[in-house]
Design an enzyme around this catalytic site. Structure first.
Site, mmCIF file in Angstrom:
data_model
loop_
_atom_site.group_PDB
_atom_site.id
_atom_site.type_symbol
_atom_site.label_atom_id
_atom_site.label_comp_id
_atom_site.label_asym_id
_atom_site.label_seq_id
_atom_site.Cartn_x
_atom_site.Cartn_y
_atom_site.Cartn_z
ATOM 1 N N ALA A 1 48.180 -8.086 -22.396
ATOM 2 C CA ALA A 1 49.574 -8.369 -22.037
ATOM 3 C C ALA A 1 49.741 -8.662 -20.550
ATOM 4 C CB ALA A 1 50.455 -7.180 -22.435
ATOM 5 N N CYS A 2 48.682 -8.515 -19.768
ATOM 6 C CA CYS A 2 48.737 -8.683 -18.314
ATOM 7 C C CYS A 2 48.200 -10.051 -17.921
ATOM 8 C CB CYS A 2 47.921 -7.583 -17.650
ATOM 9 S SG CYS A 2 47.682 -7.790 -15.870
ATOM 10 N N GLY A 3 49.003 -10.831 -17.214
ATOM 11 C CA GLY A 3 48.594 -12.154 -16.777
ATOM 12 C C GLY A 3 47.385 -12.128 -15.864
ATOM 13 N N ARG B 1 44.362 -11.478 -18.022
ATOM 14 C CA ARG B 1 44.012 -12.683 -18.798
ATOM 15 C C ARG B 1 43.357 -13.730 -17.903
ATOM 16 N NH1 ARG B 1 49.259 -11.936 -20.738
ATOM 17 N NH2 ARG B 1 49.939 -13.806 -19.618
#
Length: 108
Positions: free
Chosen positions: A10-12, A15
């Site tokens: 969920a973390c940019g 990712r």
């Protein structure tokens, strides 16, 4: 090269870091640390190997950091580690561990 990323999908930043590792031709071991948190010993080792203080390894944004009173500057590293182990969302991300070293990949 062996690489492990402690990842939150969920973390940019997490990712992006995973994508950078893969773009370098490395398929890392992906540990979704919210489902499979590191042990206290692993966490202590990652923080030390990355050259961070325990407080530098805590995530404040989007976590119960203030609600748990972790903003108190008098808390010990042991108390902070207890909170991180009990509430893994407090572990800053992503940590990347390779034979060359350990880094908190912020920014990616």
């Amino acid at each position: 090269m062996d690489a492990t990323i402690y990842h939150n999908p969920a973390c940019g930043t997490s990712r992006n870091t995973l994508a950078l590792i893969r773009a370098a031709g490395i398929e890392p071991t992906v540990v979704e640390y919210l489902q499979e948190p590191p042990t206290r010993e692993q966490l202590v080792a990652m923080i030390a190997d990355a050259g961070l203080t325990v407080r530098e390894a805590i995530r404040e944004k989007g976590t119960p950091y203030v609600d748990l009173g972790l903003d108190n500057p008098d808390l010990t590293d042991e108390q902070l580690l207890d909170a991180m182990v009990a509430t893994p969302i407090l572990i800053n991300r992503p940590f990347v561990v390779t034979p060359l070293g350990t880094r908190l990949a912020r920014p990616s």
